[in-house]
Design a protein around this motif. Structure first.
Motif, short mmCIF file in Angstrom:
data_model
loop_
_atom_site.label_atom_id
_atom_site.label_comp_id
_atom_site.label_asym_id
_atom_site.label_seq_id
_atom_site.Cartn_x
_atom_site.Cartn_y
_atom_site.Cartn_z
N UNK A 118 -12.57 -4.49 -0.82
CA UNK A 118 -12.15 -4.55 0.57
C UNK A 118 -10.65 -4.31 0.71
N UNK A 119 -9.88 -4.82 -0.25
CA UNK A 119 -8.43 -4.63 -0.22
C UNK A 119 -8.08 -3.16 -0.41
N UNK A 120 -8.79 -2.49 -1.32
CA UNK A 120 -8.56 -1.06 -1.55
C UNK A 120 -8.91 -0.26 -0.30
N UNK A 121 -10.05 -0.59 0.32
CA UNK A 121 -10.46 0.09 1.55
C UNK A 121 -9.43 -0.13 2.65
N UNK A 122 -8.97 -1.38 2.79
CA UNK A 122 -7.96 -1.69 3.81
C UNK A 122 -6.69 -0.89 3.56
N UNK A 123 -6.23 -0.84 2.31
CA UNK A 123 -5.00 -0.11 2.00
C UNK A 123 -5.15 1.39 2.29
N UNK A 124 -6.31 1.95 1.94
CA UNK A 124 -6.54 3.38 2.20
C UNK A 124 -6.54 3.68 3.70
N UNK A 152 -5.19 1.81 6.05
CA UNK A 152 -3.85 1.51 6.56
C UNK A 152 -2.90 2.68 6.32
N UNK A 153 -2.98 3.32 5.16
CA UNK A 153 -2.13 4.48 4.86
C UNK A 153 -2.52 5.68 5.73
N UNK A 207 -17.67 0.40 4.46
CA UNK A 207 -16.83 1.35 5.17
C UNK A 207 -16.48 2.52 4.25
N UNK A 208 -16.83 3.75 4.65
CA UNK A 208 -16.44 4.92 3.86
C UNK A 208 -14.99 5.31 4.22
N UNK A 209 -14.04 4.73 3.50
CA UNK A 209 -12.63 4.91 3.85
C UNK A 209 -12.18 6.37 3.81
N UNK A 210 -12.79 7.18 2.91
CA UNK A 210 -12.42 8.60 2.86
C UNK A 210 -12.82 9.30 4.15
#
Length: 199
Positions: A36-42, A44-45, A136-139
């Motif tokens: 979740x932290x990786x998804x949030x960071x992606x 957010x960027x 969530x598919x952050x890409x």
């Protein structure tokens, strides 16, 4: 005595297995939190929208077209702390995008502008859909943000073209000629009623 020993061993086995389950749960929770932290960071960027008009025409329309101004203001405010904040923001952006179909200035109330607004609304609603999924598919979310930016630029450039085209003076009689070419204004070619025909 044998009964007590076997009961004692069974109790130790049960307690040991419970501890292993707790450790597995903790490890899974930590792994999920890292994801979740990786998804949030992606997200957010990647959450960078073009919230300023790219041309003078779009800038002028901000003052008169309230829905456009509200939409640009909404995409300009970036959420900060959690994925939930991004989810709320995407819902708000989606509502503002839906309102773009209302009160379109008369000079822009044309099919080319309406179609671009429809595409923009579709992209914003897709963003809202993807960011509210359980996984969530952050890409895809960051890709859609880029697509939304392209649609914003396309819409603003089309507004600019319409204004520039309107500045070109028309030749004498051109307006009448264009009216004659308009097939929607043509007199329908229907046969006369037999009773009304003159003999």
């Amino acid at each position: 005595m044998k009964y007590k020993i076997s009961l004692f061993l069974l109790l130790i086995f049960v307690l040991n297995s419970c501890q292993n389950e707790d450790e597995k749960r903790r490890a899974e929770n930590e792994k999920e939190a890292k994801k979740k932290e990786i998804i949030f960071n992606n997200i957010n960027k990647g959450w960078v929208f073009i919230d300023e008009p790219i041309n003078d025409i779009a800038q002028q329309k901000i003052s008169s077209w309230t829905e456009w101004r509200d939409f640009l203001k909404e995409i300009g405010d970036k959420p900060r702390k959690t994925i939930g904040a991004f989810q709320k923001k995407s819902k708000a952006i989606s509502k503002k995008a839906m309102a773009l179909n209302n009160n379109i200035p008369p000079e822009f109330n044309q099919p080319v502008i309406k179609s671009r607004i429809s595409i923009l609304i579709t992209k914003v609603r897709m963003l809202d859909l993807f960011i509210n999924l359980n996984k969530i598919p952050d890409e895809k979310v960051t890709f859609l943000i880029g697509d939304i930016n392209k649609e914003l630029v396309s819409l603003e450039r089309q507004m600019d073209k319409i204004v520039e085209k309107a500045k070109i003076p028309k030749e004498e009689g051109e307006a009448d000629f264009l009216k004659m070419l308009d097939t929607t204004r043509a007199i329908p070619n229907t046969p006369l009623d037999k009773n009304l025909q003159v003999e």
